[in-house]
Design a protein around this motif. Structure first.
Motif, PDB file in Angstrom:
ATOM      1  N   ARG A 139      53.574  54.586   9.667  1.00 11.32           N
ATOM      2  CA  ARG A 139      52.336  54.330  10.401  1.00 11.32           C
ATOM      3  C   ARG A 139      52.497  54.887  11.808  1.00 11.32           C
ATOM      4  O   ARG A 139      53.568  55.333  12.200  1.00 11.32           O
ATOM      5  CB  ARG A 139      52.069  52.820  10.480  1.00 11.32           C
ATOM      6  CG  ARG A 139      52.009  52.138   9.127  1.00 11.32           C
ATOM      7  CD  ARG A 139      51.628  50.693   9.310  1.00 11.32           C
ATOM      8  NE  ARG A 139      51.670  49.953   8.057  1.00 11.32           N
ATOM      9  CZ  ARG A 139      51.268  48.701   7.922  1.00 11.32           C
ATOM     10  NH1 ARG A 139      50.807  48.042   8.974  1.00 11.32           N
ATOM     11  NH2 ARG A 139      51.332  48.087   6.763  1.00 11.32           N
ATOM     12  N   ARG A 140      51.415  54.818  12.573  1.00  5.85           N
ATOM     13  CA  ARG A 140      51.532  55.137  13.992  1.00  5.85           C
ATOM     14  C   ARG A 140      52.533  54.170  14.610  1.00  5.85           C
ATOM     15  O   ARG A 140      52.574  52.998  14.255  1.00  5.85           O
ATOM     16  CB  ARG A 140      50.179  54.964  14.686  1.00  5.85           C
ATOM     17  CG  ARG A 140      49.126  55.941  14.224  1.00  5.85           C
ATOM     18  CD  ARG A 140      49.373  57.339  14.762  1.00  5.85           C
ATOM     19  NE  ARG A 140      48.342  58.277  14.301  1.00  5.85           N
ATOM     20  CZ  ARG A 140      48.367  59.573  14.554  1.00  5.85           C
ATOM     21  NH1 ARG A 140      49.375  60.093  15.233  1.00  5.85           N
ATOM     22  NH2 ARG A 140      47.416  60.359  14.116  1.00  5.85           N
ATOM     23  N   ARG A 141      53.350  54.657  15.527  1.00  2.60           N
ATOM     24  CA  ARG A 141      54.436  53.832  16.042  1.00  2.60           C
ATOM     25  C   ARG A 141      53.915  52.569  16.706  1.00  2.60           C
ATOM     26  O   ARG A 141      52.803  52.514  17.223  1.00  2.60           O
ATOM     27  CB  ARG A 141      55.300  54.631  17.015  1.00  2.60           C
ATOM     28  CG  ARG A 141      54.626  55.030  18.316  1.00  2.60           C
ATOM     29  CD  ARG A 141      55.604  55.809  19.186  1.00  2.60           C
ATOM     30  NE  ARG A 141      55.001  56.261  20.424  1.00  2.60           N
ATOM     31  CZ  ARG A 141      54.935  55.529  21.531  1.00  2.60           C
ATOM     32  NH1 ARG A 141      55.391  54.305  21.537  1.00  2.60           N
ATOM     33  NH2 ARG A 141      54.379  56.022  22.631  1.00  2.60           N
ATOM     34  N   TRP A 142      54.752  51.553  16.670  1.00  4.09           N
ATOM     35  CA  TRP A 142      54.413  50.230  17.196  1.00  4.09           C
ATOM     36  C   TRP A 142      54.132  50.309  18.691  1.00  4.09           C
ATOM     37  O   TRP A 142      54.957  50.754  19.474  1.00  4.09           O
ATOM     38  CB  TRP A 142      55.578  49.293  16.926  1.00  4.09           C
ATOM     39  CG  TRP A 142      55.366  47.869  17.365  1.00  4.09           C
ATOM     40  CD1 TRP A 142      54.204  47.172  17.373  1.00  4.09           C
ATOM     41  CD2 TRP A 142      56.373  46.959  17.832  1.00  4.09           C
ATOM     42  NE1 TRP A 142      54.413  45.883  17.805  1.00  4.09           N
ATOM     43  CE2 TRP A 142      55.727  45.731  18.097  1.00  4.09           C
ATOM     44  CE3 TRP A 142      57.750  47.076  18.035  1.00  4.09           C
ATOM     45  CZ2 TRP A 142      56.434  44.610  18.565  1.00  4.09           C
ATOM     46  CZ3 TRP A 142      58.440  45.974  18.495  1.00  4.09           C
ATOM     47  CH2 TRP A 142      57.794  44.760  18.757  1.00  4.09           C
ATOM     48  N   ARG A 143      52.971  49.865  19.076  1.00  2.00           N
ATOM     49  CA  ARG A 143      52.601  49.767  20.487  1.00  2.00           C
ATOM     50  C   ARG A 143      52.248  48.309  20.763  1.00  2.00           C
ATOM     51  O   ARG A 143      51.101  47.888  20.577  1.00  2.00           O
ATOM     52  CB  ARG A 143      51.419  50.685  20.802  1.00  2.00           C
ATOM     53  CG  ARG A 143      51.759  52.170  20.726  1.00  2.00           C
ATOM     54  CD  ARG A 143      50.554  53.023  21.072  1.00  2.00           C
ATOM     55  NE  ARG A 143      50.900  54.435  21.207  1.00  2.00           N
ATOM     56  CZ  ARG A 143      50.957  55.284  20.198  1.00  2.00           C
ATOM     57  NH1 ARG A 143      50.699  54.855  18.965  1.00  2.00           N
ATOM     58  NH2 ARG A 143      51.286  56.545  20.388  1.00  2.00           N
ATOM     59  N   PRO A 144      53.219  47.529  21.185  1.00  2.00           N
ATOM     60  CA  PRO A 144      53.024  46.085  21.349  1.00  2.00           C
ATOM     61  C   PRO A 144      51.899  45.752  22.314  1.00  2.00           C
ATOM     62  O   PRO A 144      51.659  46.465  23.304  1.00  2.00           O
ATOM     63  CB  PRO A 144      54.376  45.601  21.891  1.00  2.00           C
ATOM     64  CG  PRO A 144      55.334  46.654  21.480  1.00  2.00           C
ATOM     65  CD  PRO A 144      54.583  47.943  21.514  1.00  2.00           C
ATOM     66  N   ARG A 145      51.249  44.638  22.013  1.00  2.00           N
ATOM     67  CA  ARG A 145      50.145  44.186  22.856  1.00  2.00           C
ATOM     68  C   ARG A 145      50.596  43.182  23.913  1.00  2.00           C
ATOM     69  O   ARG A 145      49.789  42.648  24.651  1.00  2.00           O
ATOM     70  CB  ARG A 145      49.070  43.540  21.972  1.00  2.00           C
ATOM     71  CG  ARG A 145      48.436  44.491  20.979  1.00  2.00           C
ATOM     72  CD  ARG A 145      47.251  43.841  20.277  1.00  2.00           C
ATOM     73  NE  ARG A 145      47.679  42.714  19.459  1.00  2.00           N
ATOM     74  CZ  ARG A 145      48.005  42.819  18.179  1.00  2.00           C
ATOM     75  NH1 ARG A 145      47.976  44.001  17.586  1.00  2.00           N
ATOM     76  NH2 ARG A 145      48.384  41.762  17.484  1.00  2.00           N
ATOM     77  N   SER A 146      51.889  42.895  23.985  1.00  2.00           N
ATOM     78  CA  SER A 146      52.379  41.872  24.892  1.00  2.00           C
ATOM     79  C   SER A 146      52.331  42.338  26.348  1.00  2.00           C
ATOM     80  O   SER A 146      52.374  43.532  26.647  1.00  2.00           O
ATOM     81  CB  SER A 146      53.819  41.475  24.538  1.00  2.00           C
ATOM     82  OG  SER A 146      54.680  42.561  24.762  1.00  2.00           O
ATOM     83  N   THR A 147      52.265  41.369  27.263  1.00  2.00           N
ATOM     84  CA  THR A 147      52.343  41.649  28.686  1.00  2.00           C
ATOM     85  C   THR A 147      53.766  41.393  29.152  1.00  2.00           C
ATOM     86  O   THR A 147      54.265  40.276  29.035  1.00  2.00           O
ATOM     87  CB  THR A 147      51.380  40.736  29.477  1.00  2.00           C
ATOM     88  OG1 THR A 147      50.052  40.942  28.996  1.00  2.00           O
ATOM     89  CG2 THR A 147      51.442  41.053  30.961  1.00  2.00           C
TER      90      THR A 147
END
Length: 303
Positions: free
Chosen positions: A64-72
């Motif tokens: 898949r498209r690489r993991w781009r975390p939504r965390s701050t």
């Protein structure tokens, strides 16, 4: 890594020195690079994976498209989740679930996108390359260990690499011991946070601990976490699921035979909770059950 696996690595390394290793060993060893390139164009790589699956007789994972975390990011993180190859390129939702669960339990979480741990290279007998990759990893993780940040690993094979194999690969580098001491499985890290799940009627599940977890002493953490989360579980009663990383793709018939001994008979219509990516892939393909990482269940029970 158990003694048997170390003997395998030594045998492969000696074979490389004497006659060389086949191309497939190099492909397996550099799987992170292959998946990172494949993630740039998932539709194209998915079609190629489908074609290769027909040749191999097994269903290959589709990047898949690489993991781009939504965390701050936190100014003072207490926990750093390792962005391993499987999470980053195959199952980013597992990483999101881990961030959610740890955050709900009170952790200040950041992402440790430190590269490959070197496990595929070591397992393929590419020992010098594994050592170089491990040295790069230590350079990126040691500052976190020194700062007191707990390094949380989602994939058991990566965890065993950091806590067991890297200190043996690089025995004279003190950073190896520092990182090993700071590293924990997701299950152990969450248990130590003493989470309080929301009251709910949780359906029973089937659990399966990864071989690497059991071989060096963390095999009981999955059951302990499920108990804390208020989830009844039964064990598959199996040793290896039969996939064992790339083994299931290279030896599909043997892999299916191993799974048919105990893993598949233990699965019914309940969800399988398994720590290993390859274990979950094996169960999904051969039985069709829903197979999830414990982080996914924890996120649902804590948020």
């Amino acid at each position: 890594m158990c003694i048997r696996d170390r003997l395998k690595v030594e045998a492969l390394a000696e074979r490389r020195r004497s006659v060389g290793l086949p191309l497939r060993a190099h492909l397996v060893g550099h799987s992170r690079l292959a998946l990172s390139l494949a993630s740039l164009a998932p539709p194209v790589s998915g079609s190629l994976a489908q074609l290769a699956s027909r040749v191999l007789g097994r269903s290959l994972p589709r990047p898949r498209r690489r993991w781009r975390p939504r965390s701050t990011p936190s100014a003072r993180p207490t926990h750093a989740v390792l962005a391993d190859t499987f999470t980053k390129y195959l199952e980013p939702h597992v990483g999101d679930s881990a961030l959610s669960a740890l955050g709900a339990a009170g952790a200040a979480v950041e992402i440790a996108d430190a590269g490959c741990c070197g496990r595929p290279l070591l397992s393929a007998g590419l020992v010098p390359e594994a050592r170089r990759v491990a040295l790069r990893l230590l350079g990126r993780l040691a500052p976190r260990a020194i700062a007191g940040t707990r390094i949380v690993v989602l994939e058991p094979s990566c965890w065993s690499m950091l806590v067991d194999d890297v200190p043996k690969l690089i025995p004279d580098d003190p950073r190896a011991a520092w990182v090993a001491e700071a590293t924990a499985t997701f299950e152990r890290a969450l248990l130590d946070l003493d989470p309080t799940p929301a009251p709910a009627d949780a359906e029973g599940v089937v659990r399966h601990a990864h071989c690497h977890s059991r071989s060096i002493g963390s095999g009981g953490e999955l059951e302990a976490l499920l108990t804390v989360l208020g989830v009844e579980s039964t064990d598959t009663g199996a040793g290896c699921c039969g996939m064992a990383g790339a083994f299931g793709y290279l030896h599909p018939e043997v892999s299916r035979a191993v799974a048919s001994d105990r893993v598949l008979p233990a699965l019914d219509e309940r969800t399988l909770v398994a720590t290993g990516t390859s274990c979950r892939a094996q169960a999904r393909e051969l039985s069709g059950v829903d197979a999830i990482h414990p982080a996914e269940l924890a996120a649902a029970r804590l948020t």
